[in-house]
Design a protein around this motif. Structure first.
Motif, mmCIF file in Angstrom:
data_model
loop_
_atom_site.group_PDB
_atom_site.id
_atom_site.type_symbol
_atom_site.label_atom_id
_atom_site.label_comp_id
_atom_site.label_asym_id
_atom_site.label_seq_id
_atom_site.Cartn_x
_atom_site.Cartn_y
_atom_site.Cartn_z
ATOM 1 N N ALA A 161 1.045 -1.105 0.174
ATOM 2 C CA ALA A 161 -0.238 -0.243 -0.077
ATOM 3 C C ALA A 161 0.833 1.077 0.305
ATOM 4 C CB ALA A 161 -0.687 0.196 1.160
ATOM 5 N N ASP A 162 1.573 1.008 0.634
ATOM 6 C CA ASP A 162 3.152 2.594 0.137
ATOM 7 C C ASP A 162 3.506 2.779 -0.678
ATOM 8 O OD1 ASP A 162 2.655 2.898 3.761
ATOM 9 O OD2 ASP A 162 4.522 1.648 4.247
ATOM 10 N N ALA A 163 4.099 1.570 -1.475
ATOM 11 C CA ALA A 163 4.438 2.072 -2.737
ATOM 12 C C ALA A 163 3.613 2.407 -3.583
ATOM 13 C CB ALA A 163 4.969 0.673 -2.970
ATOM 14 N N ASN A 164 2.551 2.071 -3.312
ATOM 15 C CA ASN A 164 0.901 2.610 -4.236
ATOM 16 C C ASN A 164 0.867 3.530 -3.861
ATOM 17 O OD1 ASN A 164 -0.776 2.156 -6.212
ATOM 18 N ND2 ASN A 164 -3.129 1.796 -4.532
ATOM 19 N N ASP A 165 1.068 4.780 -2.579
ATOM 20 C CA ASP A 165 0.842 5.599 -2.031
ATOM 21 C C ASP A 165 1.530 6.142 -2.481
ATOM 22 O OD1 ASP A 165 -0.908 5.071 -0.545
ATOM 23 O OD2 ASP A 165 -0.599 4.662 0.847
ATOM 24 N N ASP A 166 3.134 6.521 -2.772
ATOM 25 C CA ASP A 166 3.639 6.468 -3.279
ATOM 26 C C ASP A 166 3.870 7.033 -4.766
ATOM 27 O OD1 ASP A 166 4.966 7.079 -1.136
ATOM 28 O OD2 ASP A 166 6.318 5.444 -1.308
ATOM 29 N N LEU A 167 4.052 6.096 -5.801
ATOM 30 C CA LEU A 167 3.601 6.066 -6.759
ATOM 31 C C LEU A 167 2.036 6.988 -7.589
ATOM 32 C CD1 LEU A 167 4.059 2.524 -7.739
ATOM 33 C CD2 LEU A 167 4.923 4.769 -8.051
ATOM 34 N N VAL A 168 1.021 7.399 -6.122
ATOM 35 C CA VAL A 168 0.119 8.338 -6.483
ATOM 36 C C VAL A 168 0.597 9.610 -6.673
ATOM 37 C CG1 VAL A 168 -1.744 9.544 -5.664
ATOM 38 C CG2 VAL A 168 -1.711 6.452 -6.499
ATOM 39 N N GLN A 169 1.355 9.731 -5.347
ATOM 40 C CA GLN A 169 2.430 11.250 -4.918
ATOM 41 C C GLN A 169 3.023 11.237 -6.091
ATOM 42 O OE1 GLN A 169 4.277 10.931 -1.507
ATOM 43 N NE2 GLN A 169 4.596 13.058 -1.414
ATOM 44 N N ILE A 170 3.837 10.429 -6.590
ATOM 45 C CA ILE A 170 4.919 11.051 -7.748
ATOM 46 C C ILE A 170 3.689 11.367 -8.949
ATOM 47 C CG2 ILE A 170 6.418 10.242 -9.157
ATOM 48 C CD1 ILE A 170 7.434 8.343 -6.752
ATOM 49 N N GLU A 171 3.123 10.390 -9.158
ATOM 50 C CA GLU A 171 1.719 11.080 -9.934
ATOM 51 C C GLU A 171 0.822 12.512 -10.325
ATOM 52 O OE1 GLU A 171 -0.414 8.110 -11.069
ATOM 53 O OE2 GLU A 171 1.062 6.624 -11.834
ATOM 54 N N SER A 172 1.224 13.039 -9.117
ATOM 55 C CA SER A 172 0.563 13.774 -8.573
ATOM 56 C C SER A 172 0.915 15.376 -8.250
ATOM 57 C CB SER A 172 -0.132 14.228 -7.134
ATOM 58 O OG SER A 172 -0.394 14.969 -6.832
ATOM 59 N N ILE A 173 2.147 15.100 -7.799
ATOM 60 C CA ILE A 173 3.483 15.706 -8.085
ATOM 61 C C ILE A 173 3.853 16.269 -9.728
ATOM 62 C CG2 ILE A 173 6.118 15.988 -7.747
ATOM 63 C CD1 ILE A 173 5.443 14.899 -4.853
ATOM 64 N N ILE A 174 4.257 14.609 -10.596
ATOM 65 C CA ILE A 174 4.472 15.006 -11.741
ATOM 66 C C ILE A 174 3.265 15.936 -12.634
ATOM 67 C CG2 ILE A 174 4.701 14.314 -14.206
ATOM 68 C CD1 ILE A 174 5.995 11.782 -12.869
ATOM 69 N N ARG A 175 1.800 15.738 -12.228
ATOM 70 C CA ARG A 175 0.395 15.820 -12.818
ATOM 71 C C ARG A 175 0.840 18.214 -12.526
ATOM 72 N NH1 ARG A 175 -1.644 11.971 -11.973
ATOM 73 N NH2 ARG A 175 -2.841 12.423 -9.907
ATOM 74 N N SER A 176 1.361 18.589 -10.985
ATOM 75 C CA SER A 176 1.107 19.186 -11.076
ATOM 76 C C SER A 176 2.704 20.458 -11.422
ATOM 77 C CB SER A 176 1.661 19.846 -9.225
ATOM 78 O OG SER A 176 1.728 21.037 -9.040
ATOM 79 N N LEU A 177 3.528 19.544 -11.829
ATOM 80 C CA LEU A 177 4.854 20.245 -12.135
ATOM 81 C C LEU A 177 4.854 20.841 -13.871
ATOM 82 C CD1 LEU A 177 7.725 18.460 -10.902
ATOM 83 C CD2 LEU A 177 6.782 20.826 -10.525
ATOM 84 N N LYS A 178 3.685 19.428 -14.877
ATOM 85 C CA LYS A 178 3.840 19.746 -16.226
ATOM 86 C C LYS A 178 2.442 21.022 -16.075
ATOM 87 C CE LYS A 178 3.817 15.333 -17.703
ATOM 88 N NZ LYS A 178 3.011 14.057 -18.318
ATOM 89 N N GLN A 179 1.420 21.172 -15.206
ATOM 90 C CA GLN A 179 0.280 21.976 -15.264
ATOM 91 C C GLN A 179 1.259 23.857 -14.638
ATOM 92 O OE1 GLN A 179 -2.537 21.957 -12.314
ATOM 93 N NE2 GLN A 179 -3.635 23.582 -12.816
ATOM 94 N N THR A 180 2.505 23.444 -13.828
ATOM 95 C CA THR A 180 3.570 24.725 -13.442
ATOM 96 C C THR A 180 4.066 24.766 -14.877
ATOM 97 O OG1 THR A 180 3.558 23.855 -11.557
ATOM 98 C CG2 THR A 180 4.264 25.725 -12.204
ATOM 99 N N VAL A 181 4.829 24.105 -15.863
ATOM 100 C CA VAL A 181 5.253 24.367 -16.523
ATOM 101 C C VAL A 181 4.739 25.159 -17.782
ATOM 102 C CG1 VAL A 181 7.339 23.498 -18.387
ATOM 103 C CG2 VAL A 181 7.196 23.119 -16.650
ATOM 104 N N HIS A 182 3.616 24.473 -17.485
ATOM 105 C CA HIS A 182 1.876 25.209 -19.706
ATOM 106 C C HIS A 182 2.128 26.945 -18.196
ATOM 107 C CE1 HIS A 182 2.020 21.941 -21.248
ATOM 108 N NE2 HIS A 182 1.564 20.574 -20.277
ATOM 109 N N GLN A 183 2.207 26.471 -17.760
ATOM 110 C CA GLN A 183 1.226 28.043 -16.874
ATOM 111 C C GLN A 183 2.871 29.059 -17.829
ATOM 112 O OE1 GLN A 183 -0.287 27.596 -12.940
ATOM 113 N NE2 GLN A 183 -1.844 26.844 -13.343
#
Length: 128
Positions: free
Chosen positions: A1-23
């Motif tokens: 479960a911890d690995a899955n939570d880490d993956l979800v958190q990493i994906e969230s960070i990546i989406r946030s960074l992509k959104q920031t770069v697009h902004q």
């Protein structure tokens, strides 16, 4: 479960960074619709500080690194285009010079032939 939570958190960070770069990119495009704006010494004046406030220090470093890499790649492409342009321009100029020299040489030869004919005509009239 911890690995899955880490993956979800990493994906969230990546989406946030992509959104920031697009902004950041859209802000830059709005600030400088043409390349003229990029010639100023304060090229990063278009960056909206509110966009960076929401980023962690590491995220901001990533975004700035991304911007730098993008600019560096664009500079390399521009240098390659300039080099290619210089080579093709030199080739075109050399070809035009060669063509004009050929036309000049042809005209000089034509004038020499006319001169020879006139001199031969004068020689014939003076001897005949």
């Amino acid at each position: 479960a911890d690995a899955n939570d880490d993956l979800v958190q990493i994906e969230s960070i990546i989406r946030s960074l992509k959104q920031t770069v697009h902004q950041l990119e859209s802000t830059a495009k709005k600030a400088f619709p043409t390349a003229e704006g990029l010639k100023s010494s304060s090229s990063f004046s278009f960056l909206d500080t509110d966009t960076f406030r929401s980023l962690s220090k590491n995220d901001a470093k990533y975004v700035l690194s991304y911007i730098f890499d993008t600019c560096s790649s664009a500079k390399k492409e521009l240098s390659a285009i300039e080099s290619t342009q210089e080579i093709s321009t030199k080739a075109a100029v050399d070809a035009a010079i060669a063509k004009e020299k050929q036309l000049y040489d042809k005209e000089v030869m034509k004038l020499k032939m006319q001169h020879a004919e006139v001199m031969l005509s004068h020689l014939e009239t003076t001897q005949g």
